[in-house]
Design a protein around this motif. Structure first.
Motif, short mmCIF file in Angstrom:
data_model
loop_
_atom_site.label_atom_id
_atom_site.label_comp_id
_atom_site.label_asym_id
_atom_site.label_seq_id
_atom_site.Cartn_x
_atom_site.Cartn_y
_atom_site.Cartn_z
N GLU A 1 0.87 -1.18 0.00
CA GLU A 1 0.00 0.00 0.00
C GLU A 1 0.90 1.23 0.00
O GLU A 1 1.99 1.22 0.57
CB GLU A 1 -0.90 -0.05 1.23
CG GLU A 1 -1.94 1.05 1.30
CD GLU A 1 -1.44 2.27 2.05
OE1 GLU A 1 -0.56 2.13 2.93
OE2 GLU A 1 -1.92 3.38 1.74
N GLY B 1 0.98 4.25 1.37
CA GLY B 1 1.43 4.86 2.62
C GLY B 1 2.48 4.03 3.30
O GLY B 1 3.50 4.54 3.78
N LYS C 1 3.89 5.38 -6.75
CA LYS C 1 2.60 4.73 -6.88
C LYS C 1 2.54 3.88 -8.15
O LYS C 1 2.02 2.76 -8.16
CB LYS C 1 1.49 5.78 -6.90
CG LYS C 1 0.08 5.20 -6.96
CD LYS C 1 -0.96 6.30 -6.94
CE LYS C 1 -2.37 5.70 -6.99
NZ LYS C 1 -3.41 6.77 -7.03
N ASN D 1 -5.32 15.11 9.09
CA ASN D 1 -5.96 13.92 9.66
C ASN D 1 -5.17 13.40 10.84
O ASN D 1 -3.95 13.55 10.91
CB ASN D 1 -6.01 12.76 8.64
CG ASN D 1 -6.93 13.04 7.46
OD1 ASN D 1 -6.75 12.47 6.41
ND2 ASN D 1 -7.89 13.92 7.64
N GLN E 1 -2.06 7.38 9.98
CA GLN E 1 -1.13 8.17 9.18
C GLN E 1 -1.43 9.65 9.40
O GLN E 1 -2.05 10.30 8.56
CB GLN E 1 -1.25 7.83 7.70
CG GLN E 1 -0.74 6.45 7.33
CD GLN E 1 -0.93 6.20 5.85
OE1 GLN E 1 -1.95 5.68 5.41
NE2 GLN E 1 0.05 6.56 5.06
N SER F 1 -1.48 13.58 9.45
CA SER F 1 -1.03 14.54 8.45
C SER F 1 -1.44 15.93 8.87
O SER F 1 -2.53 16.14 9.40
CB SER F 1 -1.67 14.23 7.08
OG SER F 1 -1.34 12.95 6.64
N GLN G 1 -11.56 6.64 2.56
CA GLN G 1 -10.32 7.37 2.28
C GLN G 1 -10.39 8.74 2.96
O GLN G 1 -11.25 9.55 2.67
CB GLN G 1 -10.13 7.55 0.77
CG GLN G 1 -8.79 8.18 0.40
CD GLN G 1 -8.61 8.27 -1.10
OE1 GLN G 1 -9.54 8.63 -1.83
NE2 GLN G 1 -7.43 7.96 -1.59
N ARG G 2 -9.47 8.98 3.89
CA ARG G 2 -9.44 10.27 4.56
C ARG G 2 -8.99 11.35 3.58
O ARG G 2 -8.38 11.08 2.54
CB ARG G 2 -8.45 10.23 5.76
CG ARG G 2 -8.84 9.29 6.88
CD ARG G 2 -10.12 9.67 7.58
NE ARG G 2 -10.07 10.98 8.21
CZ ARG G 2 -9.72 11.19 9.49
NH1 ARG G 2 -9.36 10.17 10.25
NH2 ARG G 2 -9.74 12.40 10.00
N ARG H 1 -5.17 11.38 2.44
CA ARG H 1 -4.79 10.39 1.43
C ARG H 1 -5.43 10.70 0.09
O ARG H 1 -4.86 10.43 -0.97
CB ARG H 1 -5.20 8.99 1.89
CG ARG H 1 -4.66 8.58 3.25
CD ARG H 1 -3.18 8.25 3.26
NE ARG H 1 -2.33 9.42 3.30
CZ ARG H 1 -2.08 10.11 4.42
NH1 ARG H 1 -2.65 9.77 5.56
NH2 ARG H 1 -1.25 11.14 4.40
N TRP H 2 -6.64 11.24 0.13
CA TRP H 2 -7.33 11.63 -1.12
C TRP H 2 -6.53 12.68 -1.86
O TRP H 2 -6.28 12.56 -3.08
CB TRP H 2 -8.73 12.14 -0.76
CG TRP H 2 -9.47 12.81 -1.88
CD1 TRP H 2 -9.95 12.22 -3.01
CD2 TRP H 2 -9.86 14.19 -1.95
NE1 TRP H 2 -10.60 13.16 -3.79
CE2 TRP H 2 -10.56 14.38 -3.16
CE3 TRP H 2 -9.68 15.28 -1.10
CZ2 TRP H 2 -11.07 15.61 -3.54
CZ3 TRP H 2 -10.20 16.50 -1.47
CH2 TRP H 2 -10.88 16.66 -2.67
N GLU I 1 -3.39 13.36 -1.55
CA GLU I 1 -2.12 12.76 -1.94
C GLU I 1 -2.25 11.92 -3.21
O GLU I 1 -1.37 11.93 -4.07
CB GLU I 1 -1.61 11.88 -0.79
CG GLU I 1 -0.30 11.16 -1.04
CD GLU I 1 0.10 10.34 0.17
OE1 GLU I 1 0.71 10.90 1.08
OE2 GLU I 1 -0.24 9.15 0.21
N ASP I 2 -3.37 11.22 -3.36
CA ASP I 2 -3.57 10.34 -4.51
C ASP I 2 -4.06 11.05 -5.75
O ASP I 2 -3.98 10.51 -6.85
CB ASP I 2 -4.55 9.22 -4.15
CG ASP I 2 -3.94 8.20 -3.19
OD1 ASP I 2 -4.69 7.36 -2.66
OD2 ASP I 2 -2.71 8.24 -2.99
#
Length: 841
Positions: free
Chosen positions: A456, A458, A478, A720, A724, A726, A759-760, A763-764, A766-767
């Protein structure tokens, strides 16, 4: 140079002179590598702060509250001591001691110079009035002085920045965003002349000029003009004068080698401490890393070589033979709105090199690849205006391309190759020296069933350090992850579950466009089977978001998980907790008394949560309606603590009471909580509103953080907690109330529509391709033309919101869900508790 490798002794003292990123990296690497615990490390830094990320100074320029501290938890290691606010004044190579400005004497077995560099100011008339852009203190002072000058003159401050390189452009762009009228003076004929060729530099100049920043090229300051202590202008070497209230120099670095010079260490031809491939100096047991180190006659101010040097010294001190062999010159401009990158032999100095160029001066677009004479091997590249190919091309440096070079230029309109196989040695993350082979090995452990494997993104970043510094390599990391999983037979599918081949985002849009209103319709049209505990809650959330109706009606009750069905949180003993909404933590004594009485009557355990609410634990399912009734009658409503929705908006007391507050944070927090209450989303949402930069509401740890300024509100996104953590990032500054609400509407609805299941927001972002810049383009600049639609969707939610507790109490059929047993009277409300008799209808 001398070989400094030593045999192990019981304990060796390592003293690192300097408290910057290079020192931090070395201390961190020693702590992680020293499994025998044979080293004691002391770091001595001049600044009063712990080591911080100098690469991110532009972030501090935009946000005075930005915390740039590097991994502060490292200093909890009992093998590492950090001394701040002191300078090493003398080193005795015979006694092996270092004496600091406070008089303390530090013994050392190994000494490392990581003294970094200073920002030079030329000796010209009036230079004492100039400022520099180098440290956090410098940045904070520039922000304060810019605002002070604007207030004093009743107009924007006029700022001249000397230096058209990376730091100069960051300083000019950041000050311009603070409202200053800025101009850049650069000695080269075009901007970033050390990294870019003329075509790229002029394309960049068009972009910078388009932002309202003046350019004076091919000249330099000859004098800073002042009247008394007030700066009034700058005289240039070409004879021109520019009006200025503030002059900032960002013209490069000067290595801090004065202590090494006094010690008699060999220096580089242009200053700096000369080192060999072991990062060893001319004196035994003394090393040098970072900007003060001169390798092959050159000092460099980039983070990647500093980190690489730190790793070499760590390896050497523990008996290894690592070598530092080259400097990675790859650079990427971190200035919002300006996309610039260069790498390798960008200026085509290699003999017989070919340059493949695409240029569109009108659009400020320039892309170039440098290849060998047979057009096969990649030697370097430059990108201005669109640097999207940079991340995937840079690791291919020195390898043969699988297609013609022009295909790799995104602006050419040609079809790019599906993907070149990166050799194991290819450098994916230059900041942390992580190769493609290291990343593949980490992924390989995962699909081989090893506990330490990373399948994954992260986890992969954490275990390899790739993408943990500047972040520019994250898209490539990724891509490698997905490619390796596919090779091993693991397809990185975006399907929601076995019943739906669509991702959550695709499912959301399909339901919206087709106007579907029930699970049966959705599974018939878009999926198959009977659903599962993955897709059912997702569809329940999607329907609740799009239609705003009672979440348990119309067959939707069976889609919800236990907490949503009970509208309360199930605890490990099978009882439930009840959390009434207390917007912004503001509450009356009368309401407190009601909560206290309910807790007493039902024998509930009470706990004040981190979100400024009161949690009541220990209620049975059949007790919930009566508890709700007493709370609703007192003016409370559901706090939605059970849902994937807005949990709370945390607030400080703000300007109403606090002597530091500059805005009414409580009123804003109440408004936000009431506006977004009950909105279903991919994951839970938490907001925070702070009334000043002291940040008592910890807004930057929230999905949406709002911090007051004397001009309005700064809006942060993507903070968050959880596994993880952030920090939120600045999206927009100095917003009025109306604009802030519009931007939050757009941001939250865009997240609700496009994020994956559970998905927090961190992470959203970031992706997303483009990350925060993309989010800013959508929310602030309406790049997708969705602003009106997103605002309307939020308005529909606000207009149709209904408290779920009150809606349940008003409908006997809904109350039946909370019967204590299946054949209880249909209209009964059965309640029990220590002081409450059981009663029926």
């Amino acid at each position: 140079m001398i070989d400094h490798t030593r045999a192990d002794v019981d304990v060796r003292n390592v003293v690192i002179i300097g408290g910057g990123p290079a020192a931090h990296r070395l201390a961190d690497s020693l702590a992680s590598r020293d499994t025998r615990r044979g080293l004691r490390v002391t770091v001595v830094g001049e600044e009063s702060r712990r080591p911080y990320d100098r690469v991110a100074l532009s972030t501090r320029l935009a946000d005075a509250t930005a915390d740039l501290t590097l991994a502060p938890s490292m200093w909890d290691d009992d093998r590492i001591a950090l001394i701040t606010g002191e300078r090493v004044l003398a080193v005795d190579p015979e006694a092996h001691t270092a004496t600091t400005s406070s008089g303390r004497s530090l013994p050392w077995d190994e000494l490392v110079f990581a003294t970094g560099s200073s920002a030079p100011v030329p000796e010209i008339p009036g230079s004492r009035h100039a400022r520099v852009y180098r440290t956090i203190d410098d940045v904070d002072a520039l922000v304060a002085e810019t605002r002070k000058l604007a207030a004093a003159h009743g107009r924007p401050a006029q700022v001249v920045v000397a230096g058209g390189g990376l730091l100069g452009l960051e300083a000019a762009g950041g000050l311009a965003k603070l409202g200053a009228h800025t101009a850049v003076v650069h000695s080269g004929g075009w901007l970033m002349s050390a990294q870019l060729d003329e075509g790229a530099g002029r394309a960049l100049g068009r972009i910078i000029s388009g932002q309202g920043i003046g350019l004076h090229l091919g000249t330099r300051p000859a004098a800073v003009l002042a009247e008394g202590d007030a700066v009034v202008g700058v005289e240039l070497t070409n004879g021109r004068r520019i009006a200025a209230d503030l002059v900032v120099f960002a013209i490069g670095i000067s290595p801090r080698d004065e202590l090494a010079r006094d010690l008699g260490l060999e220096l580089g031809p242009r200053g700096g401490i000369a080192i060999d491939t072991a990062c060893a100096t001319s004196a035994r047991q003394i090393w040098a890393i970072g900007e003060v180190a001169s390798f092959e006659g050159r000092c460099t101010g980039l983070v990647a070589p500093a980190n690489a040097m730190a790793e070499v010294v760590a390896d050497r001190l523990l008996g290894g033979g690592a070598e530092f062999t080259s400097v990675d010159d790859a650079t990427k401009l971190k200035l919002s709105g300006v996309d610039v990158a260069s790498f390798g032999d960008a200026l085509a100095n290699t003999g017989h090199a070919l340059e493949i160029v695409y240029a569109d001066p009108a659009r400020g677009l320039y892309q170039k690849l440098v290849v060998t004479s047979d057009a096969k091997t990649l030697l370097g590249g430059i990108f201005v205006g669109d640097a999207s190919p940079y991340a995937s091309l840079r690791p291919l440096l020195g390898t043969e391309l699988s297609s013609e070079p022009a295909a790799y230029l995104s602006a050419s309109g040609m079809e790019a190759p599906a993907g070149d196989e990166l050799p194991a040695s290819a450098l994916v993350c230059a900041c942390n020296n992580v190769s493609a082979g290291t990343i593949r090995d980490a992924i390989g452990g995962a699909h081989a069933g090893h506990a330490d494997g990373c399948a994954e993104l992260g986890a992969l970043k954490s275990c390899t350090r790739a993408g943990m510094q500047c972040g520019s390599c994250v898209p490539l990391v990724k891509k490698l992850l997905e490619s390796e999983l596919q090779k091993s037979g693991i397809t990185p599918s975006r399907a929601l579950c076995e019943h739906f081949d669509l991702s959550r985002q695709e499912l959301f849009e399909s339901v919206r466009v087709l106007g579907l209103t029930s699970f049966d319709e959705i599974v018939t049209r878009l999926g198959g089977g009977r659903g599962c505990d993955v897709c059912k809650p997702v569809i329940g959330s999607i329907l609740a978001t799009q239609h705003g109706s009672y979440i348990l009606d119309g067959g939707r009750g069976g889609l919800q998980d236990t907490n949503d069905r009970a509208m309360a949180n199930m605890q490990k003993d099978g009882t439930y907790s009840v959390v009434p909404r207390i917007p912004a933590g503001e509450i009356t004594p009368q309401k407190l008394a009601v909560i206290a009485q309910v807790a007493t009557d039902f024998d509930l355990y009470t706990k004040i949560t981190g979100g400024q609410r009161i949690d009541l634990f220990g209620a049975r399912l059949d007790q919930l309606p009566e508890i709700w009734k007493r709370l609703v009658d007192a003016g409370f409503e559901s706090g939605q603590a059970y849902g994937k929705s807005l949990r709370n908006v945390k607030s400080c007391v703000g300007s109403t009471w606090c002597r530091y507050g500059v805005q009414d944070s409580v009123a804003m927090a109440v408004q936000l909580e009431l506006r977004y209450r009950g909105l279903r989303s991919p994951h839970k949402l938490k907001f925070g509103v702070s009334g000043c930069a002291r940040e008592c509401a910890e807004a930057r740890a929230k999905d949406v953080g709002v911090i007051a300024t004397d001009q309005g509100w700064n809006m942060y996104v993507g903070g968050n907690g959880g596994f993880q953590p952030s920090h939120a990032q600045l999206l927009a500054s100095d917003l009025d109330d109306e604009t802030l609400l519009r931007y939050i509407d757009r941001y939250i609805m865009y997240y609700v529509r496009t994020a994956d299941r559970l998905q927090r927001t961190a992470r959203w972002i970031e992706d997303l391709e483009g990350g925060l810049d993309h989010v800013r383009d959508v929310v602030v600049h309406d790049s997708l033309g969705l602003a009106g639609e997103l605002e309307q969707a939020m308005a529909a939610h606000v207009d149709t919101y209904e408290d779920e507790w009150a809606a349940t109490l008003a409908d006997p059929e809904r109350l039946r869900r909370f019967r204590p047993f299946v054949n209880a009277p249909g209209d009964a409300v059965v309640v029990s508790g220590p002081n409450i008799p059981v009663r029926g209808a």
